[in-house]
Motif scaffolding. Structure first.
Motif, PDB file in Angstrom:
ATOM      1  N   PHE A  92     -46.406  19.015  -0.165  1.00 38.58           N
ATOM      2  CA  PHE A  92     -47.682  19.784  -0.908  1.00 38.58           C
ATOM      3  C   PHE A  92     -47.087  20.786  -1.653  1.00 38.58           C
ATOM      4  N   LYS A  93     -45.674  21.350  -1.494  1.00 41.21           N
ATOM      5  CA  LYS A  93     -45.193  22.276  -2.594  1.00 41.21           C
ATOM      6  C   LYS A  93     -44.920  21.117  -3.627  1.00 41.21           C
ATOM      7  N   LYS A  94     -44.440  20.009  -3.512  1.00 45.27           N
ATOM      8  CA  LYS A  94     -44.153  19.313  -4.680  1.00 45.27           C
ATOM      9  C   LYS A  94     -45.438  18.974  -5.675  1.00 45.27           C
ATOM     10  N   LEU A  95     -46.682  18.861  -4.801  1.00 46.40           N
ATOM     11  CA  LEU A  95     -47.613  18.679  -5.576  1.00 46.40           C
ATOM     12  C   LEU A  95     -48.441  19.961  -6.126  1.00 46.40           C
ATOM     13  N   ASP A  96     -48.112  21.027  -5.488  1.00 47.62           N
ATOM     14  CA  ASP A  96     -48.596  22.541  -5.949  1.00 47.62           C
ATOM     15  C   ASP A  96     -47.784  22.752  -7.489  1.00 47.62           C
ATOM     16  N   ARG A  97     -46.449  22.286  -7.496  1.00 50.53           N
ATOM     17  CA  ARG A  97     -45.785  22.345  -8.802  1.00 50.53           C
ATOM     18  C   ARG A  97     -46.385  21.374  -9.855  1.00 50.53           C
ATOM     19  N   TRP A  98     -46.481  20.181  -9.348  1.00 46.65           N
ATOM     20  CA  TRP A  98     -46.995  19.141 -10.113  1.00 46.65           C
ATOM     21  C   TRP A  98     -48.473  19.654 -10.883  1.00 46.65           C
TER      22      TRP A  98
END
Length: 217
Positions: A92-98
């Protein structure tokens, strides 16, 4: 009673609908938070996501309570719920940055923080990638061993019986499920375990490839 029967009958499409709803909640979180710049309102979708995950866990428990059996769907639900509360947090953190990157470009502003840029840079570092994939591999190993312990406990009468299957792995050579020579309680769990074993092996090789053959970016 009829409502309960309906839930059990349509449990699979209900679970799929909840998974799709949870994904939509995460995407709406990004749109509202970064696209509309409404940070407080965006948290509603995070709470909805958590609520949907709790409902999925409740659905799995309800199915087991009503049927008294461990089905393929229940195992799938359990895997998804466990993923959401473990590996899903990092994803989710990766998705948030994306979403920050994509929505920021559309708005013509930079939404990334210094910490975000630091994490993005780390993800391009071969040594960091290798370390993260090793940790992921060890975590998968732990989950796999716990899962197999539970399956063995369901299919054997005592620990000595379970350990005998660990010492003698000849039962793995059998293509079909044989209740007389298997540590698993039924064919469904046997099939799931065999598939999981293949996935675990592929994931382990892939994860450790970042250590053996570092990816240069």
């Amino acid at each position: 009673m009829h409502a309960m029967e309906g839930i059990i009958e349509f449990a699979a499409p209900l679970f799929i609908a909840m998974e799709l709803a949870s994904l939509v909640c995460l995407l709406l979180f990004g749109v509202v938070r970064y696209g509309l710049d409404k940070r407080k309102a965006s948290m509603v979708f995070i709470f909805l996501f958590i609520g949907i995950t709790a409902l999925e866990a409740g659905l799995g428990w309800l199915l087991y309570k009503e049927t008294g059996e461990l089905s393929t769907l229940q195992i799938i639900i359990t895997v998804f719920v466990l993923y959401a509360v473990t590996f899903g947090i990092q994803d989710f953190k990766k998705l948030d940055r994306w979403m920050k990157q994509k929505i920021g470009r559309l708005r013509g502003i930079d939404l990334l923080t210094d910490k975000d840029r630091e994490q993005i840079a780390k993800q391009k570092d071969p040594s960091y990638q290798a370390r993260m994939y090793r940790r992921s591999s060890f975590a998968h190993l732990l989950v796999f061993l716990i899962g197999q312990t539970v399956f063995f406990a369901l299919g054997t009468s005592n620990w000595d019986d379970a350990l005998s299957y660990v010492r003698d792995l000849s039962w793995l050579s059998s293509e079909a499920y044989n209740p007389a020579n298997s540590p698993y309680p039924n064919e469904t769990i046997h099939s799931i375990s065999m598939l999981w074993g293949v996935i675990f092996l592929i994931d382990t090789i892939y994860s450790w490839s970042y250590t053996v053959w570092p990816k240069r970016t």
